[in-house]
Motif scaffolding. Sequence first.
Motif, PDB file in Angstrom:
ATOM      1  N   GLY A 274     -14.474  -0.786  -3.838  1.00 13.35           N
ATOM      2  CA  GLY A 274     -14.728   0.379  -2.999  1.00 13.35           C
ATOM      3  C   GLY A 274     -14.076   1.603  -3.608  1.00 13.35           C
ATOM      4  N   ARG A 275     -14.748   2.740  -3.526  1.00 10.18           N
ATOM      5  CA  ARG A 275     -14.196   3.971  -4.089  1.00 10.18           C
ATOM      6  C   ARG A 275     -13.262   4.657  -3.101  1.00 10.18           C
ATOM      7  NH1 ARG A 275     -18.106   8.309  -6.226  1.00 10.18           N
ATOM      8  NH2 ARG A 275     -19.025   8.038  -4.164  1.00 10.18           N
ATOM      9  N   GLY A 276     -12.288   5.364  -3.639  1.00 11.32           N
ATOM     10  CA  GLY A 276     -11.393   6.147  -2.808  1.00 11.32           C
ATOM     11  C   GLY A 276     -10.866   7.337  -3.570  1.00 11.32           C
ATOM     12  N   LEU A 277     -10.510   8.396  -2.826  1.00  9.03           N
ATOM     13  CA  LEU A 277      -9.963   9.616  -3.419  1.00  9.03           C
ATOM     14  C   LEU A 277      -8.459   9.444  -3.602  1.00  9.03           C
ATOM     15  CD1 LEU A 277     -11.016  12.499  -4.178  1.00  9.03           C
ATOM     16  CD2 LEU A 277     -10.144  13.239  -1.951  1.00  9.03           C
ATOM     17  N   VAL A 278      -7.949   9.837  -4.767  1.00  6.35           N
ATOM     18  CA  VAL A 278      -6.557   9.564  -5.103  1.00  6.35           C
ATOM     19  C   VAL A 278      -5.850  10.839  -5.577  1.00  6.35           C
ATOM     20  CG1 VAL A 278      -5.027   8.275  -6.647  1.00  6.35           C
ATOM     21  CG2 VAL A 278      -7.048   7.169  -5.695  1.00  6.35           C
ATOM     22  N   ILE A 279      -4.642  11.029  -5.062  1.00  9.24           N
ATOM     23  CA  ILE A 279      -3.745  12.090  -5.537  1.00  9.24           C
ATOM     24  C   ILE A 279      -2.855  11.480  -6.611  1.00  9.24           C
ATOM     25  CG2 ILE A 279      -1.896  13.693  -4.912  1.00  9.24           C
ATOM     26  CD1 ILE A 279      -2.954  13.511  -1.996  1.00  9.24           C
ATOM     27  N   GLU A 280      -3.046  11.908  -7.845  1.00 11.78           N
ATOM     28  CA  GLU A 280      -2.210  11.421  -8.938  1.00 11.78           C
ATOM     29  C   GLU A 280      -1.078  12.386  -9.256  1.00 11.78           C
ATOM     30  OE1 GLU A 280      -4.868  10.556 -12.180  1.00 11.78           O
ATOM     31  OE2 GLU A 280      -5.475   8.636 -11.278  1.00 11.78           O
ATOM     32  N   GLU A 281      -1.324  13.678  -9.034  1.00 11.13           N
ATOM     33  CA  GLU A 281      -0.303  14.709  -9.192  1.00 11.13           C
ATOM     34  C   GLU A 281      -0.474  15.713  -8.063  1.00 11.13           C
ATOM     35  OE1 GLU A 281       0.587  16.305 -13.248  1.00 11.13           O
ATOM     36  OE2 GLU A 281      -1.287  15.298 -13.750  1.00 11.13           O
ATOM     37  N   TYR A 282       0.631  16.129  -7.456  1.00 19.65           N
ATOM     38  CA  TYR A 282       0.552  17.078  -6.356  1.00 19.65           C
ATOM     39  C   TYR A 282      -0.044  18.405  -6.841  1.00 19.65           C
ATOM     40  CZ  TYR A 282       3.580  13.898  -3.767  1.00 19.65           C
ATOM     41  OH  TYR A 282       4.103  12.799  -3.127  1.00 19.65           O
ATOM     42  N   GLY A 283      -0.972  18.914  -6.047  1.00 16.90           N
ATOM     43  CA  GLY A 283      -1.574  20.200  -6.345  1.00 16.90           C
ATOM     44  C   GLY A 283      -2.611  20.182  -7.441  1.00 16.90           C
ATOM     45  N   LYS A 284      -2.833  19.040  -8.058  1.00 21.62           N
ATOM     46  CA  LYS A 284      -3.813  18.921  -9.134  1.00 21.62           C
ATOM     47  C   LYS A 284      -5.112  18.334  -8.593  1.00 21.62           C
ATOM     48  CE  LYS A 284      -0.825  20.256 -12.268  1.00 21.62           C
ATOM     49  NZ  LYS A 284      -0.946  21.551 -12.961  1.00 21.62           N
ATOM     50  N   PRO A 285      -6.230  18.489  -9.328  1.00 14.84           N
ATOM     51  CA  PRO A 285      -7.499  17.906  -8.863  1.00 14.84           C
ATOM     52  C   PRO A 285      -7.358  16.412  -8.604  1.00 14.84           C
ATOM     53  CG  PRO A 285      -7.903  19.423 -10.679  1.00 14.84           C
ATOM     54  CD  PRO A 285      -6.409  19.284 -10.568  1.00 14.84           C
ATOM     55  N   MET A 286      -7.874  15.973  -7.465  1.00 17.25           N
ATOM     56  CA  MET A 286      -7.840  14.558  -7.117  1.00 17.25           C
ATOM     57  C   MET A 286      -8.954  13.814  -7.846  1.00 17.25           C
ATOM     58  SD  MET A 286      -6.938  14.876  -3.049  1.00 17.25           S
ATOM     59  CE  MET A 286      -7.804  16.434  -2.822  1.00 17.25           C
ATOM     60  N   LYS A 287      -8.810  12.503  -7.939  1.00 20.88           N
ATOM     61  CA  LYS A 287      -9.768  11.692  -8.681  1.00 20.88           C
ATOM     62  C   LYS A 287     -10.322  10.579  -7.808  1.00 20.88           C
ATOM     63  CE  LYS A 287      -7.503  12.584 -13.120  1.00 20.88           C
ATOM     64  NZ  LYS A 287      -6.850  11.982 -14.315  1.00 20.88           N
ATOM     65  N   LEU A 288     -11.560  10.186  -8.084  1.00 23.96           N
ATOM     66  CA  LEU A 288     -12.157   9.028  -7.425  1.00 23.96           C
ATOM     67  C   LEU A 288     -11.903   7.795  -8.272  1.00 23.96           C
ATOM     68  CD1 LEU A 288     -15.569  10.480  -6.185  1.00 23.96           C
ATOM     69  CD2 LEU A 288     -13.660   9.714  -4.768  1.00 23.96           C
ATOM     70  N   ARG A 289     -11.398   6.754  -7.632  1.00 20.69           N
ATOM     71  CA  ARG A 289     -11.113   5.504  -8.347  1.00 20.69           C
ATOM     72  C   ARG A 289     -11.698   4.332  -7.585  1.00 20.69           C
ATOM     73  NH1 ARG A 289      -4.800   5.238  -9.404  1.00 20.69           N
ATOM     74  NH2 ARG A 289      -5.442   3.068  -9.733  1.00 20.69           N
ATOM     75  N   ASP A 290     -11.995   3.280  -8.317  1.00 22.59           N
ATOM     76  CA  ASP A 290     -12.479   2.035  -7.717  1.00 22.59           C
ATOM     77  C   ASP A 290     -11.300   1.103  -7.478  1.00 22.59           C
ATOM     78  OD1 ASP A 290     -15.221   2.642  -7.697  1.00 22.59           O
ATOM     79  OD2 ASP A 290     -15.417   2.087  -9.807  1.00 22.59           O
ATOM     80  N   PHE A 291     -11.318   0.464  -6.295  1.00 20.03           N
ATOM     81  CA  PHE A 291     -10.278  -0.495  -5.951  1.00 20.03           C
ATOM     82  C   PHE A 291     -10.923  -1.802  -5.493  1.00 20.03           C
ATOM     83  CE2 PHE A 291      -8.386   3.667  -5.321  1.00 20.03           C
ATOM     84  CZ  PHE A 291      -7.145   3.531  -5.916  1.00 20.03           C
ATOM     85  N   PRO A 292     -10.278  -2.933  -5.753  1.00 17.33           N
ATOM     86  CA  PRO A 292     -10.842  -4.206  -5.286  1.00 17.33           C
ATOM     87  C   PRO A 292     -10.831  -4.276  -3.767  1.00 17.33           C
ATOM     88  CG  PRO A 292      -8.630  -4.517  -6.171  1.00 17.33           C
ATOM     89  CD  PRO A 292      -9.017  -3.113  -6.503  1.00 17.33           C
ATOM     90  N   VAL A 293     -11.873  -4.843  -3.199  1.00 18.98           N
ATOM     91  CA  VAL A 293     -11.967  -5.063  -1.764  1.00 18.98           C
ATOM     92  C   VAL A 293     -11.729  -6.542  -1.500  1.00 18.98           C
ATOM     93  CG1 VAL A 293     -13.453  -4.980   0.271  1.00 18.98           C
ATOM     94  CG2 VAL A 293     -13.555  -3.146  -1.432  1.00 18.98           C
ATOM     95  N   THR A 294     -10.755  -6.843  -0.681  1.00 13.34           N
ATOM     96  CA  THR A 294     -10.416  -8.229  -0.374  1.00 13.34           C
ATOM     97  C   THR A 294     -10.518  -8.469   1.133  1.00 13.34           C
ATOM     98  OG1 THR A 294      -8.064  -7.653  -0.205  1.00 13.34           O
ATOM     99  CG2 THR A 294      -8.868  -8.406  -2.352  1.00 13.34           C
ATOM    100  N   ALA A 295     -10.602  -9.726   1.496  1.00  5.77           N
ATOM    101  CA  ALA A 295     -10.663 -10.078   2.917  1.00  5.77           C
ATOM    102  C   ALA A 295      -9.360  -9.681   3.592  1.00  5.77           C
ATOM    103  CB  ALA A 295     -10.907 -11.573   3.074  1.00  5.77           C
ATOM    104  N   PRO A 296      -9.412  -9.264   4.859  1.00  5.37           N
ATOM    105  CA  PRO A 296      -8.184  -8.867   5.559  1.00  5.37           C
ATOM    106  C   PRO A 296      -7.276 -10.068   5.803  1.00  5.37           C
ATOM    107  CG  PRO A 296     -10.014  -8.969   7.093  1.00  5.37           C
ATOM    108  CD  PRO A 296     -10.604  -9.166   5.728  1.00  5.37           C
ATOM    109  N   SER A 297      -5.976  -9.810   5.821  1.00  8.55           N
ATOM    110  CA  SER A 297      -5.014 -10.855   6.126  1.00  8.55           C
ATOM    111  C   SER A 297      -5.055 -11.188   7.612  1.00  8.55           C
ATOM    112  CB  SER A 297      -3.609 -10.409   5.720  1.00  8.55           C
ATOM    113  OG  SER A 297      -3.266  -9.204   6.389  1.00  8.55           O
ATOM    114  N   ALA A 298      -4.362 -12.247   8.003  1.00  8.09           N
ATOM    115  CA  ALA A 298      -4.343 -12.660   9.406  1.00  8.09           C
ATOM    116  C   ALA A 298      -3.891 -11.503  10.287  1.00  8.09           C
ATOM    117  CB  ALA A 298      -3.414 -13.854   9.590  1.00  8.09           C
ATOM    118  N   GLY A 299      -4.659 -11.219  11.326  1.00  9.28           N
ATOM    119  CA  GLY A 299      -4.343 -10.127  12.231  1.00  9.28           C
ATOM    120  C   GLY A 299      -4.881  -8.780  11.797  1.00  9.28           C
TER     121      GLY A 299
END
Length: 378
Positions: free
Chosen positions: A7-32
Motif C-alpha cells: 500500500g502506498r503512503g505519504l512520508v516525511i523524510e525531512e522536515y519542511g522538504k517535499p514529501m515522498k510516496l512510498r510502498d509499504f507491505p500490507v499485513t494481516a492485523p494482529s489480535a484485537g
Amino acid sequence: MNLPEYGRGLVIEEYGKPMKLRDFPVTAPSAGGILVKIETATLCGSDVHLWEGAYERHGPRLPLMPGHEAVGTVVALGEAVEADSVGHALSIGDRVVWEHESCGQCYACNVLRRRTLCTNRRLGMLTSTDDSPHLNGTIAEYSYVWPGSGRLRVPDAVESTWASAASCAFRTVLHAIERLGQVDYRHDVVVQGSGALGLFATAMLSTLNPRKLIVIGAPAGRLEVASAFGADETISIEDCPDPAERVSAVLAATDGRGADVVCDFSGGPGVVGEGIEFAAPDGRLLIVGSTTQTSQAIDPTLIVVRNLTLFGSTSAEIGSYYRAMRFLERHRDRFDWDLLVGNARYSLDDAAIAFDRMKAFDEVKAVIEPHRNLSGTV
C-alpha cells in the motif's frame, strides 16, 4: 479475503522538504486490531505543523507518515474483534473512525482514567514508518487500527468527509466544551479561531444558546461560515490586526463586562494573553489550540483580580468520538457540514497541493481520497 501485497503512503523524510510516496507491505492485523482501506482522510493543522517540524521537540523518529483524521473501510478483522467500542457489530466493509492507542497500564489510564494523558500513548503520525506495521498514518491507501485503540462504526447518515473531520477536530472540541461546565443564555462567549476547531465549536456552542456568541478569526470566508453556524458577531484579525483593538471590540460587544467564556481554538501568537485581557470577572478560559507555541506573555494579575478559571484540554477518548458522530447526525439539517470540507478532492499523487492549500488557509479541511487516481476516479 486476499490482502493487497503493498500500500502506498505519504512520508516525511525531512522536515519542511517535499514529501515522498512510498510502498509499504500490507499485513494481516494482529489480535484485537483492524486493517482498513482509507476511504477519506482530512488534513488537520497538526499535519501541516508536523511536516514543518513543529513537533520535532517531542522526539518522533523520521520518517513519519502524516494523517490522523480518516474514515476507513474494514478490510480485515484481527482475532477476537467482533464489535466496536460501544457494542455495534463490525463486519468487512463497515466504515470506522478510531482513536490513538493508550497503554491501559499506567497511572493516567488506570487512576486518573484519562487515556489522553497516557504516558505511553501511541499516535500514528508520530510513529516512525520504520516501525511495523509501517502504515501508521492515514495519508495512505491502508492503515491499521491498533489493538488498544477505541474504534467506532460510522452512522449511515454521517458522510465520510464529515466523520473524518470530526475524528480529530470535533471530538477535541466536544470534549473541551464539556469540560467547561454549563454554558447558557446568561453567558457571553468568545471563540478565538475560525479554523475547523473554531467552526465546530461555534456550531456546538450555538446550540447552547449563549447570550452572545462572538468569533474572532480570518479569512473572511471562514467568518461567513461562523455566521452560518450561529455566531452573532465576528471580528476579523485582518481588518482588526491590533490586539488592543480586538479587546476593545469584545468589550463593546459585551456591554463593557468582557466575555464570560473565552475559548482558544486558534493557537495563534499571544492568543491566551489576549483572551485574558477581555475575560469578564469570574470568567472561564478554555485553552485548546495552543499546542505548538513554547511560550507567550500573559498578565497573571488579571487571572487573580478577575477570579478567572483556566481549563486546558487535549484530544479526546472514544466516547467523545461517539457523541461527535451523534451531534453530526442530529444536526445535519441545521448545519451545512460541507462548508468545512469544500468541494476539492485530492489524490495521493497531489497530496502535496492539499498541504500547501492548508498552509495558505485556502482550505478549512482538505480532503484526500487515497484511492482516487489522477483522472479523478476512485
